[in-house]
Design a protein around this motif. Structure first.
Motif, PDB file in Angstrom:
ATOM      1  N   UNK A 104     -33.293   6.186   9.732  1.00  7.69           N
ATOM      2  CA  UNK A 104     -32.114   5.044   9.611  1.00  7.69           C
ATOM      3  C   UNK A 104     -30.980   5.730  10.271  1.00  7.69           C
ATOM      4  N   UNK A 105     -29.978   5.034  10.368  1.00  4.44           N
ATOM      5  CA  UNK A 105     -28.601   5.674  10.858  1.00  4.44           C
ATOM      6  C   UNK A 105     -27.688   4.281  10.259  1.00  4.44           C
ATOM      7  N   UNK A 106     -26.944   4.686   9.170  1.00  5.85           N
ATOM      8  CA  UNK A 106     -25.973   3.793   8.634  1.00  5.85           C
ATOM      9  C   UNK A 106     -24.683   4.520   8.293  1.00  5.85           C
ATOM     10  N   UNK A 107     -23.600   3.735   8.385  1.00  2.02           N
ATOM     11  CA  UNK A 107     -22.184   4.005   8.323  1.00  2.02           C
ATOM     12  C   UNK A 107     -21.914   4.084   6.911  1.00  2.02           C
ATOM     13  N   UNK A 108     -21.481   4.568   6.138  1.00  2.00           N
ATOM     14  CA  UNK A 108     -20.400   4.345   4.921  1.00  2.00           C
ATOM     15  C   UNK A 108     -19.004   5.121   5.323  1.00  2.00           C
ATOM     16  N   UNK A 109     -18.149   3.877   5.098  1.00  2.00           N
ATOM     17  CA  UNK A 109     -16.626   4.249   5.319  1.00  2.00           C
ATOM     18  C   UNK A 109     -15.956   4.304   4.093  1.00  2.00           C
ATOM     19  N   UNK A 110     -14.805   5.259   3.837  1.00  2.00           N
ATOM     20  CA  UNK A 110     -14.091   5.552   2.845  1.00  2.00           C
ATOM     21  C   UNK A 110     -12.466   5.163   3.142  1.00  2.00           C
ATOM     22  N   UNK A 111     -11.753   4.717   2.157  1.00  2.00           N
ATOM     23  CA  UNK A 111     -10.352   4.699   2.346  1.00  2.00           C
ATOM     24  C   UNK A 111      -9.908   6.002   1.939  1.00  2.00           C
ATOM     25  N   UNK A 112      -8.511   6.270   2.222  1.00  2.00           N
ATOM     26  CA  UNK A 112      -7.998   7.362   1.744  1.00  2.00           C
ATOM     27  C   UNK A 112      -7.962   7.295   0.239  1.00  2.00           C
ATOM     28  N   UNK A 113      -8.172   6.410  -0.636  1.00  2.00           N
ATOM     29  CA  UNK A 113      -8.307   6.801  -1.804  1.00  2.00           C
ATOM     30  C   UNK A 113      -9.611   6.858  -2.436  1.00  2.00           C
ATOM     31  N   UNK A 149     -41.898   7.106  -1.359  1.00  2.00           N
ATOM     32  CA  UNK A 149     -41.718   6.437  -2.561  1.00  2.00           C
ATOM     33  C   UNK A 149     -40.926   7.295  -3.489  1.00  2.00           C
ATOM     34  N   UNK A 150     -39.929   8.062  -3.018  1.00  2.00           N
ATOM     35  CA  UNK A 150     -39.320   9.026  -3.731  1.00  2.00           C
ATOM     36  C   UNK A 150     -37.735   8.266  -3.913  1.00  2.00           C
ATOM     37  N   UNK A 151     -37.666   7.297  -2.989  1.00  2.00           N
ATOM     38  CA  UNK A 151     -36.406   6.433  -3.280  1.00  2.00           C
ATOM     39  C   UNK A 151     -35.272   6.771  -2.297  1.00  2.00           C
ATOM     40  N   UNK A 152     -35.714   7.437  -1.204  1.00  2.00           N
ATOM     41  CA  UNK A 152     -34.741   7.516  -0.034  1.00  2.00           C
ATOM     42  C   UNK A 152     -33.743   6.309   0.441  1.00  2.00           C
ATOM     43  N   UNK A 153     -34.746   5.503   0.927  1.00  2.00           N
ATOM     44  CA  UNK A 153     -34.096   4.316   1.526  1.00  2.00           C
ATOM     45  C   UNK A 153     -33.421   3.486   0.554  1.00  2.00           C
ATOM     46  N   UNK A 154     -33.837   3.377  -0.833  1.00  2.00           N
ATOM     47  CA  UNK A 154     -33.007   2.831  -1.833  1.00  2.00           C
ATOM     48  C   UNK A 154     -31.737   3.257  -1.978  1.00  2.00           C
ATOM     49  N   UNK A 155     -31.692   4.874  -2.222  1.00  2.00           N
ATOM     50  CA  UNK A 155     -30.383   5.345  -2.243  1.00  2.00           C
ATOM     51  C   UNK A 155     -29.300   5.039  -1.119  1.00  2.00           C
ATOM     52  N   UNK A 156     -29.897   5.108  -0.051  1.00  2.00           N
ATOM     53  CA  UNK A 156     -29.114   4.892   1.199  1.00  2.00           C
ATOM     54  C   UNK A 156     -28.655   3.348   1.142  1.00  2.00           C
ATOM     55  N   UNK A 157     -29.489   2.650   0.632  1.00  2.00           N
ATOM     56  CA  UNK A 157     -29.094   0.926   0.786  1.00  2.00           C
ATOM     57  C   UNK A 157     -28.136   0.963  -0.288  1.00  2.00           C
ATOM     58  N   UNK A 158     -28.091   1.345  -1.621  1.00  2.00           N
ATOM     59  CA  UNK A 158     -27.266   1.411  -2.526  1.00  2.00           C
ATOM     60  C   UNK A 158     -25.845   1.959  -1.998  1.00  2.00           C
ATOM     61  N   UNK A 174     -18.962  12.786   8.720  1.00  2.00           N
ATOM     62  CA  UNK A 174     -19.987  13.541   8.044  1.00  2.00           C
ATOM     63  C   UNK A 174     -21.447  13.225   8.011  1.00  2.00           C
ATOM     64  N   UNK A 175     -22.178  13.957   8.654  1.00  2.00           N
ATOM     65  CA  UNK A 175     -23.662  13.384   8.737  1.00  2.00           C
ATOM     66  C   UNK A 175     -24.386  14.001   7.702  1.00  2.00           C
ATOM     67  N   UNK A 176     -25.152  13.056   6.892  1.00  2.00           N
ATOM     68  CA  UNK A 176     -26.187  13.389   5.817  1.00  2.00           C
ATOM     69  C   UNK A 176     -27.673  13.252   6.111  1.00  2.00           C
ATOM     70  N   UNK A 177     -28.765  13.950   5.994  1.00  2.00           N
ATOM     71  CA  UNK A 177     -29.806  13.846   5.900  1.00  2.00           C
ATOM     72  C   UNK A 177     -30.453  13.610   4.799  1.00  2.00           C
ATOM     73  N   UNK A 178     -31.315  12.485   4.549  1.00  2.00           N
ATOM     74  CA  UNK A 178     -31.917  12.432   3.245  1.00  2.00           C
ATOM     75  C   UNK A 178     -33.476  12.515   3.633  1.00  2.00           C
ATOM     76  N   UNK A 215     -12.678   8.363   6.207  1.00  2.00           N
ATOM     77  CA  UNK A 215     -13.830   9.310   6.003  1.00  2.00           C
ATOM     78  C   UNK A 215     -14.879   8.270   6.735  1.00  2.00           C
ATOM     79  N   UNK A 216     -15.662   8.664   7.597  1.00  2.00           N
ATOM     80  CA  UNK A 216     -17.005   7.976   7.847  1.00  2.00           C
ATOM     81  C   UNK A 216     -17.964   8.763   7.879  1.00  2.00           C
TER      82      UNK A 216
END
Length: 176
Positions: free
Chosen positions: A141-150, A99-108, A90-94, A175-176
């Motif tokens: 930026x392009x980062x990966x956020x991976x989830x397990x089946x739970x 100074x709205x916090x886009x990079x902070x959100x992605x970092x978290x 799933x690709x998500x664009x922010x 999920x990636x």
């Protein structure tokens, strides 16, 4: 009519197929009887649902539990365990103002650590020297956020080395 566990397993399997590998079960709702289960009955129902999920290679996660008329009602997510060939991307664009916090959100989200109010989470995304010097991200930026089946994040930083564990989401991604 009494329904056997095998029949419930088949029903669950069909619901997973209809939901492309996911479905939500509500436990504690009844036809013509007051809603809710006692804590003991809820635990027994959860154990039965876990057993059924295990029998068809699926995971069970509690989504929410709330008080009802005669006890508790719970919603459980049942998700098929991924196989070697399963992959969902799933690709998500922010987008937003400066100074709205886009990079902070992605970092978290991608590193699993809250911001300290001074840009700590954002610094995890810096790719260039000038970003580190100015404290501002300036590139796409392009980062990966991976989830397990739970639904748990699998690419959080290792507490000892502070390096993300990419091998976790390469070996065990739902999920990636």
């Amino acid at each position: 009519a009494v329904v056997s566990n095998a029949e419930y397993g088949e029903i669950l399997q069909n619901r997973l197929e209809d939901g492309l590998g996911e479905c939500v079960y509500e436990v504690g709702l009844g036809d013509g009887i007051p809603d809710g289960l006692t804590p003991e009955d809820m635990e027994a129902s959860k154990a039965t649902l876990e057993s059924l999920a295990d029998s068809i290679e699926a995971d069970l996660s509690l989504l929410r539990e709330k008080q009802a008329e005669d006890g508790n009602v719970a919603e459980f997510l049942v998700r098929k365990k991924p196989t070697e060939e399963d992959f969902t991307e799933v690709r998500v664009a922010v987008i937003g103002n400066v100074d709205a916090g886009k990079s902070t959100l992605l970092g978290v989200l991608t590193h699993g650590e809250l911001d300290n109010g001074r840009g700590f989470a954002r610094t995890k995304l810096f790719r260039h020297k000038h970003e580190q010097e100015t404290g501002r991200t300036s590139s796409v930026g392009n980062d990966i956020l991976g989830f397990d089946s739970k639904g748990s994040i699998v690419n959080q930083a290792d507490a000892h080395s502070n390096q993300r564990l990419e091998e976790n989401f390469v070996r065990n991604p739902a999920r990636l």
